[in-house]
Scaffold this active site. Structure first.
Site, short mmCIF file in Angstrom:
data_model
loop_
_atom_site.label_atom_id
_atom_site.label_comp_id
_atom_site.label_asym_id
_atom_site.label_seq_id
_atom_site.Cartn_x
_atom_site.Cartn_y
_atom_site.Cartn_z
N LYS A 13 1.09 -1.18 0.21
CA LYS A 13 -0.10 0.23 0.11
C LYS A 13 0.79 0.87 -0.18
CE LYS A 13 -1.97 -1.20 3.68
NZ LYS A 13 -1.29 -2.51 3.99
N ARG A 88 -9.29 1.42 9.18
CA ARG A 88 -8.89 -0.14 9.23
C ARG A 88 -10.05 -0.59 10.13
NH1 ARG A 88 -3.28 0.48 8.85
NH2 ARG A 88 -1.89 -1.06 8.87
N ARG A 127 11.38 -6.26 4.45
CA ARG A 127 10.94 -4.74 3.94
C ARG A 127 12.13 -4.04 5.34
NH1 ARG A 127 5.10 -2.43 5.31
NH2 ARG A 127 5.30 -3.30 7.03
N ARG A 160 11.50 -2.27 11.06
CA ARG A 160 10.63 -2.09 12.08
C ARG A 160 10.26 -2.84 13.28
NH1 ARG A 160 5.45 0.26 8.49
NH2 ARG A 160 4.23 -1.20 9.61
N ARG A 171 -0.84 -9.44 12.84
CA ARG A 171 -1.16 -8.54 12.65
C ARG A 171 -2.17 -8.69 10.92
NH1 ARG A 171 4.06 -5.21 10.50
NH2 ARG A 171 2.17 -3.10 9.92
P1 ADP Z 1 2.72 -1.46 2.99
O1 ADP Z 1 2.78 0.18 3.64
O2 ADP Z 1 1.06 -2.59 1.98
O3 ADP Z 1 2.81 -2.37 4.89
P2 ADP Z 1 4.85 -1.31 1.96
O4 ADP Z 1 4.43 -0.69 0.48
O5 ADP Z 1 5.70 -0.73 2.64
O6 ADP Z 1 3.39 -2.16 2.25
O7 ADP Z 1 5.22 -2.71 1.41
C1 ADP Z 1 5.71 -4.07 2.17
C2 ADP Z 1 7.35 -4.08 1.89
O8 ADP Z 1 7.31 -5.31 0.22
C3 ADP Z 1 8.26 -3.86 1.20
O9 ADP Z 1 9.63 -3.79 1.68
C4 ADP Z 1 8.07 -3.18 0.22
O10 ADP Z 1 9.42 -2.61 -0.56
C5 ADP Z 1 8.24 -4.30 -0.87
N1 ADP Z 1 7.04 -4.67 -1.95
C6 ADP Z 1 5.97 -3.30 -2.43
N2 ADP Z 1 5.37 -4.26 -2.98
C7 ADP Z 1 5.92 -4.49 -3.61
C8 ADP Z 1 5.71 -5.69 -5.40
N3 ADP Z 1 4.95 -5.40 -5.63
N4 ADP Z 1 7.47 -6.81 -5.02
C9 ADP Z 1 7.50 -7.02 -3.94
N5 ADP Z 1 8.54 -6.81 -3.10
C10 ADP Z 1 7.48 -5.60 -2.89
P1 AMP Z 2 1.43 0.62 8.91
O1 AMP Z 2 2.33 1.86 8.76
O2 AMP Z 2 -0.20 1.15 8.52
O3 AMP Z 2 1.27 -0.93 8.65
O4 AMP Z 2 1.20 0.85 10.61
C1 AMP Z 2 1.11 0.19 11.45
C2 AMP Z 2 1.14 -0.02 12.92
O5 AMP Z 2 0.25 1.57 13.36
C3 AMP Z 2 -0.36 -0.82 13.04
O6 AMP Z 2 0.04 -2.32 12.14
C4 AMP Z 2 -1.32 -0.51 13.91
O7 AMP Z 2 -0.51 -0.72 14.77
C5 AMP Z 2 -1.42 1.37 13.59
N1 AMP Z 2 -2.28 2.22 12.81
C6 AMP Z 2 -1.74 2.78 11.60
N2 AMP Z 2 -3.24 3.03 10.98
C7 AMP Z 2 -3.94 2.17 12.26
C8 AMP Z 2 -5.54 2.51 11.36
N3 AMP Z 2 -6.38 3.46 11.41
N4 AMP Z 2 -6.15 2.16 12.22
C9 AMP Z 2 -5.74 1.81 13.43
N5 AMP Z 2 -3.88 1.26 14.56
C10 AMP Z 2 -3.31 1.84 13.19
#
Ligand code: ADP
Ligand code: AMP
Length: 213
Positions: A13, A88, A127, A160, A171
């Site tokens: 995302k 969420r 990541r 992270r 999660r």
């Molecule tokens: P989210 O915001 O949904 O938690 P991220 O955008 O941080 O996810 O992506 C999670 C991990 O996967 C990151 O390390 C990112 O670089 C990698 N990633 C994102 N999109 C792809 C893809 N299409 N193919 C492979 N790896 C990806």
């Molecule tokens: P993210 O960076 O989107 O993966 O979010 C990391 C963490 O932040 C999640 O696992 C939740 O603990 C918290 N968080 C982020 N967005 C929300 C939301 N909209 N509602 C509740 N918790 C959230």
């Protein structure tokens, strides 16, 4: 254009939201980034949020809603935005719909980035995140030019806390029970779209651009 990114943790995302933000010139609003900034700055909100985030749980709606509503009222959101990680829960989605209704507007696109759970753990373990500018990398799929250093701002990349395997499992469980029902919610609103998130970042982005026009 008002866009919501849906999908499991690690589905991509944030990666896609960043690319959309650059191409369409609208801000990316990540509640996760906002919470992490509060944790770094040791605010009251940060202290409260951390205890939930570290366990892989959602931060309670009462700590999340006002924060987003205030952010959306800022000037840079006037031309639209991409919400990444919000809503969420169903109550968060209902609150957002209500706040938008008051302004006679609504979400244009809810985009589900679909990735099976099996791929997620691998994504999360690789990541790396920039604590300064929020950029995200993957040690295999999207490595920085210099190992461990952010291409954009030169800060040292971190893994992270909540990307550890046990927390990722939690999660994912939380995602399926609390967030996945939003797909049905936005289907009913007529703005739900899905993309195959297992493709490369560029391919996924191409599919999203085709949707957005
Ligand atoms: P989210 O915001 O949904 O938690 P991220 O955008 O941080 O996810 O992506 C999670 C991990 O996967 C990151 O390390 C990112 O670089 C990698 N990633 C994102 N999109 C792809 C893809 N299409 N193919 C492979 N790896 C990806
Ligand atoms: P993210 O960076 O989107 O993966 O979010 C990391 C963490 O932040 C999640 O696992 C939740 O603990 C918290 N968080 C982020 N967005 C929300 C939301 N909209 N509602 C509740 N918790 C959230």
């Amino acid at each position: 254009m008002k866009i919501i990114m849906l999908g499991a943790p690690g589905a991509g995302k944030g990666t896609q939201a960043r690319m959309i933000s650059e191409k369409y010139g609208i801000p990316q609003i990540s509640t996760g980034d906002i919470f992490r900034a509060n944790i770094r700055n040791e605010t009251e909100l940060g202290k409260k949020a951390k205890s939930y985030m570290d366990q892989g749980l959602l931060v309670p709606d009462e700590l999340t809603l006002d924060l987003v509503v205030d952010r959306l009222a800022q000037d840079d959101c006037a031309g639209g935005y991409i919400l990444d990680g919000f809503p969420r829960t169903i109550p968060q989605a209902e609150a957002l719909t209500g706040a938008l209704k008051e302004q006679n507007t609504k979400i244009d696109f809810a985009i589900d980035v679909e990735v099976p759970d099996d791929n997620i753990v691998q994504r999360m373990s690789g990541r790396r995140a920039c604590p300064k500018c929020g950029a995200t990398y993957h040690i295999r799929y999207n490595p920085p030019q210099q190992d461990g250093i952010c291409d954009g701002c030169g800060a040292e990349l971190i893994q992270r806390e909540d990307d550890k395997a046990e927390t990722v499992q939690k999660r994912l469980t939380v995602y399926h029970s609390q967030t996945q029902p939003l797909i049905e919610y936005y289907k009913e609103q007529g703005c739900m779209h899905s993309v195959d998130g297992t493709r490369t970042m560029e391919e996924v982005f191409g599919d999203i651009c085709a949707l957005l026009g």
